[in-house]
Scaffold this motif. Sequence first.
Motif, PDB file in Angstrom:
ATOM      1  N   TYR A  95      20.596  -5.981  30.118  1.00  0.00           N
ATOM      2  CA  TYR A  95      20.099  -5.041  29.097  1.00  0.00           C
ATOM      3  C   TYR A  95      20.052  -3.610  29.639  1.00  0.00           C
ATOM      4  CZ  TYR A  95      19.094  -8.285  25.323  1.00  0.00           C
ATOM      5  OH  TYR A  95      19.217  -9.180  24.292  1.00  0.00           O
ATOM      6  N   ASP A  96      19.748  -3.477  30.933  1.00  0.00           N
ATOM      7  CA  ASP A  96      19.759  -2.126  31.519  1.00  0.00           C
ATOM      8  C   ASP A  96      21.159  -1.533  31.400  1.00  0.00           C
ATOM      9  OD1 ASP A  96      17.136  -2.433  32.221  1.00  0.00           O
ATOM     10  OD2 ASP A  96      17.553  -3.029  34.285  1.00  0.00           O
ATOM     11  N   MET A  97      22.162  -2.376  31.668  1.00  0.00           N
ATOM     12  CA  MET A  97      23.549  -1.892  31.587  1.00  0.00           C
ATOM     13  C   MET A  97      23.920  -1.576  30.137  1.00  0.00           C
ATOM     14  SD  MET A  97      24.844  -1.537  34.523  1.00  0.00           S
ATOM     15  CE  MET A  97      23.245  -0.910  34.956  1.00  0.00           C
ATOM     16  N   LEU A  98      23.500  -2.461  29.219  1.00  0.00           N
ATOM     17  CA  LEU A  98      23.793  -2.222  27.804  1.00  0.00           C
ATOM     18  C   LEU A  98      23.187  -0.886  27.361  1.00  0.00           C
ATOM     19  CD1 LEU A  98      24.818  -3.187  25.003  1.00  0.00           C
ATOM     20  CD2 LEU A  98      22.593  -4.265  24.681  1.00  0.00           C
ATOM     21  N   HIS A  99      21.920  -0.677  27.719  1.00  0.00           N
ATOM     22  CA  HIS A  99      21.255   0.552  27.281  1.00  0.00           C
ATOM     23  C   HIS A  99      21.869   1.781  27.957  1.00  0.00           C
ATOM     24  CE1 HIS A  99      17.690  -2.249  26.243  1.00  0.00           C
ATOM     25  NE2 HIS A  99      18.525  -2.137  25.231  1.00  0.00           N
ATOM     26  N   TYR A 100      22.312   1.614  29.189  1.00  0.00           N
ATOM     27  CA  TYR A 100      22.960   2.740  29.873  1.00  0.00           C
ATOM     28  C   TYR A 100      24.267   3.115  29.153  1.00  0.00           C
ATOM     29  CZ  TYR A 100      25.078   5.585  33.512  1.00  0.00           C
ATOM     30  OH  TYR A 100      25.675   6.623  34.188  1.00  0.00           O
ATOM     31  N   ILE A 101      25.036   2.101  28.772  1.00  0.00           N
ATOM     32  CA  ILE A 101      26.304   2.351  28.067  1.00  0.00           C
ATOM     33  C   ILE A 101      26.034   2.969  26.690  1.00  0.00           C
ATOM     34  CG2 ILE A 101      28.352   1.234  27.055  1.00  0.00           C
ATOM     35  CD1 ILE A 101      28.120  -0.837  29.391  1.00  0.00           C
ATOM     36  N   GLU A 102      24.998   2.463  26.018  1.00  0.00           N
ATOM     37  CA  GLU A 102      24.643   3.019  24.695  1.00  0.00           C
ATOM     38  C   GLU A 102      24.315   4.507  24.830  1.00  0.00           C
ATOM     39  OE1 GLU A 102      22.653  -0.750  22.278  1.00  0.00           O
ATOM     40  OE2 GLU A 102      21.392   0.395  23.629  1.00  0.00           O
ATOM     41  N   LYS A 104      25.147   6.546  27.249  1.00  0.00           N
ATOM     42  CA  LYS A 104      26.320   7.296  27.719  1.00  0.00           C
ATOM     43  C   LYS A 104      27.287   7.613  26.572  1.00  0.00           C
ATOM     44  CE  LYS A 104      29.591   7.056  31.521  1.00  0.00           C
ATOM     45  NZ  LYS A 104      29.276   8.350  32.100  1.00  0.00           N
ATOM     46  N   LEU A 105      27.452   6.642  25.670  1.00  0.00           N
ATOM     47  CA  LEU A 105      28.415   6.829  24.575  1.00  0.00           C
ATOM     48  C   LEU A 105      27.755   7.359  23.299  1.00  0.00           C
ATOM     49  CD1 LEU A 105      30.626   3.618  25.007  1.00  0.00           C
ATOM     50  CD2 LEU A 105      31.117   5.946  25.787  1.00  0.00           C
ATOM     51  N   GLY A 106      26.427   7.388  23.276  1.00  0.00           N
ATOM     52  CA  GLY A 106      25.719   7.923  22.102  1.00  0.00           C
ATOM     53  C   GLY A 106      25.779   7.011  20.890  1.00  0.00           C
ATOM     54  N   ILE A 107      25.958   5.727  21.116  1.00  0.00           N
ATOM     55  CA  ILE A 107      25.962   4.749  20.011  1.00  0.00           C
ATOM     56  C   ILE A 107      25.146   3.532  20.435  1.00  0.00           C
ATOM     57  CG2 ILE A 107      28.164   5.380  18.915  1.00  0.00           C
ATOM     58  CD1 ILE A 107      29.464   3.073  20.534  1.00  0.00           C
ATOM     59  N   LYS A 108      24.814   2.708  19.456  1.00  0.00           N
ATOM     60  CA  LYS A 108      24.089   1.460  19.736  1.00  0.00           C
ATOM     61  C   LYS A 108      25.071   0.290  19.693  1.00  0.00           C
ATOM     62  CE  LYS A 108      19.829   2.990  19.903  1.00  0.00           C
ATOM     63  NZ  LYS A 108      19.180   3.030  21.219  1.00  0.00           N
ATOM     64  N   ALA A 109      24.640  -0.841  20.247  1.00  0.00           N
ATOM     65  CA  ALA A 109      25.457  -2.058  20.143  1.00  0.00           C
ATOM     66  C   ALA A 109      25.728  -2.335  18.666  1.00  0.00           C
ATOM     67  CB  ALA A 109      24.727  -3.230  20.785  1.00  0.00           C
ATOM     68  N   GLY A 110      26.969  -2.667  18.354  1.00  0.00           N
ATOM     69  CA  GLY A 110      27.350  -2.904  16.952  1.00  0.00           C
ATOM     70  C   GLY A 110      27.945  -1.663  16.305  1.00  0.00           C
ATOM     71  N   THR A 113      32.112   4.713  18.367  1.00  0.00           N
ATOM     72  CA  THR A 113      32.029   6.171  18.522  1.00  0.00           C
ATOM     73  C   THR A 113      32.850   6.866  17.435  1.00  0.00           C
ATOM     74  OG1 THR A 113      33.870   6.073  20.106  1.00  0.00           O
ATOM     75  CG2 THR A 113      31.654   6.130  21.024  1.00  0.00           C
ATOM     76  N   GLU A 114      32.453   8.091  17.090  1.00  0.00           N
ATOM     77  CA  GLU A 114      33.122   8.820  16.004  1.00  0.00           C
ATOM     78  C   GLU A 114      34.605   9.014  16.242  1.00  0.00           C
ATOM     79  OE1 GLU A 114      31.313  12.507  14.867  1.00  0.00           O
ATOM     80  OE2 GLU A 114      29.562  11.475  14.050  1.00  0.00           O
ATOM     81  N   ASP A 115      34.991   9.161  17.511  1.00  0.00           N
ATOM     82  CA  ASP A 115      36.420   9.368  17.807  1.00  0.00           C
ATOM     83  C   ASP A 115      37.209   8.054  17.782  1.00  0.00           C
ATOM     84  OD1 ASP A 115      35.575   8.119  20.108  1.00  0.00           O
ATOM     85  OD2 ASP A 115      36.078   9.770  21.468  1.00  0.00           O
ATOM     86  N   GLY A 116      36.520   6.945  17.515  1.00  0.00           N
ATOM     87  CA  GLY A 116      37.226   5.654  17.409  1.00  0.00           C
ATOM     88  C   GLY A 116      37.649   5.077  18.750  1.00  0.00           C
ATOM     89  N   MET A 117      37.125   5.632  19.836  1.00  0.00           N
ATOM     90  CA  MET A 117      37.540   5.150  21.160  1.00  0.00           C
ATOM     91  C   MET A 117      36.796   3.892  21.607  1.00  0.00           C
ATOM     92  SD  MET A 117      39.877   6.610  23.083  1.00  0.00           S
ATOM     93  CE  MET A 117      39.478   6.752  24.813  1.00  0.00           C
ATOM     94  N   PHE A 118      35.467   3.864  21.365  1.00  0.00           N
ATOM     95  CA  PHE A 118      34.661   2.771  21.920  1.00  0.00           C
ATOM     96  C   PHE A 118      33.779   2.096  20.874  1.00  0.00           C
ATOM     97  CE2 PHE A 118      35.276   5.758  25.451  1.00  0.00           C
ATOM     98  CZ  PHE A 118      35.765   4.914  26.433  1.00  0.00           C
ATOM     99  N   SER A 119      33.711   0.774  20.978  1.00  0.00           N
ATOM    100  CA  SER A 119      32.681   0.003  20.270  1.00  0.00           C
ATOM    101  C   SER A 119      31.908  -0.745  21.341  1.00  0.00           C
ATOM    102  CB  SER A 119      33.294  -1.024  19.319  1.00  0.00           C
ATOM    103  OG  SER A 119      34.066  -0.397  18.327  1.00  0.00           O
ATOM    104  N   ILE A 120      30.644  -1.011  21.062  1.00  0.00           N
ATOM    105  CA  ILE A 120      29.835  -1.810  21.993  1.00  0.00           C
ATOM    106  C   ILE A 120      29.346  -3.052  21.260  1.00  0.00           C
ATOM    107  CG2 ILE A 120      27.848  -1.830  23.553  1.00  0.00           C
ATOM    108  CD1 ILE A 120      27.751   1.217  23.382  1.00  0.00           C
ATOM    109  N   GLN A 121      29.394  -4.171  21.949  1.00  0.00           N
ATOM    110  CA  GLN A 121      28.785  -5.386  21.425  1.00  0.00           C
ATOM    111  C   GLN A 121      27.882  -5.986  22.504  1.00  0.00           C
ATOM    112  OE1 GLN A 121      31.399  -7.611  18.268  1.00  0.00           O
ATOM    113  NE2 GLN A 121      32.414  -7.856  20.228  1.00  0.00           N
ATOM    114  N   ALA A 149      27.267   3.203  38.485  1.00  0.00           N
ATOM    115  CA  ALA A 149      28.457   3.852  39.035  1.00  0.00           C
ATOM    116  C   ALA A 149      29.726   3.174  38.531  1.00  0.00           C
ATOM    117  CB  ALA A 149      28.406   3.821  40.566  1.00  0.00           C
ATOM    118  N   LYS A 150      29.679   1.847  38.442  1.00  0.00           N
ATOM    119  CA  LYS A 150      30.863   1.116  37.984  1.00  0.00           C
ATOM    120  C   LYS A 150      31.111   1.387  36.500  1.00  0.00           C
ATOM    121  CE  LYS A 150      32.281  -2.894  39.770  1.00  0.00           C
ATOM    122  NZ  LYS A 150      32.438  -4.328  40.037  1.00  0.00           N
ATOM    123  N   VAL A 151      30.032   1.431  35.726  1.00  0.00           N
ATOM    124  CA  VAL A 151      30.173   1.737  34.294  1.00  0.00           C
ATOM    125  C   VAL A 151      30.794   3.130  34.126  1.00  0.00           C
ATOM    126  CG1 VAL A 151      28.863   2.310  32.204  1.00  0.00           C
ATOM    127  CG2 VAL A 151      28.324   0.228  33.472  1.00  0.00           C
TER     128      VAL A 151
END
Length: 177
Positions: A95-102, A104-110, A113-121, A149-151
């Motif tokens: 969950y720490d990694m999920l929240h870090y990615i959220e 970083k990308l400014g979106i929530k799981a599900g 991103t506006e540019d259509g590059m990334f989705s998170i699940q 760092a890996k993310v």
Amino acid sequence: MEKFEFNKAERDHIEKIIARYPDSQSAVMPVLWMAQEKFGHVEPDVQKLVAKTLDLPEAHVYGVASFYTQYYKEKMGKYVLDVCTCLSCQVCGGYDMLHYIEEKLGIKAGETTEDGMFSIQSVECLGACGYAPMMQITNDIYVNHLDKAKVDKVIETLKQGKMPEFEPIPMRVAEKS
Ligand code: FES
């Protein structure tokens, strides 16, 4: 013309898939997969196409498509980051990694991103519990032992249009006596 259709070659291929099984119901998963490879997702109208093609109730196809996060039920970003939050990954910081990615990308799981590059699940166990916390990218590459760092590195690589290097899962080799 329907929005989603299989062409003649694809229908012929589906006939071959069906022939491998005792009934067309068993062909749902490979045909859904084929549809996703063609259309990029299996939104409800694509599920209807699969049901019609296999002559099955739409509810059956929906049941299969909705069970697996690997089937995208809507248009997704170019890269789909499936972050495992099941037990082993959860206790190792999933969950720490999920929240870090959220963050970083400014979106929530599900979301995408506006540019259509990334989705998170946030997904269930991906069968690599020994390498927790881990994520899968677009039903393909596994990234093991996630940390911030890996993310960062993975997202930077994807932004450059490249896939991160495949991380082979180390095999345990019996020590020679
Ligand atoms: S719990 Fe994450 S891969 Fe199994």
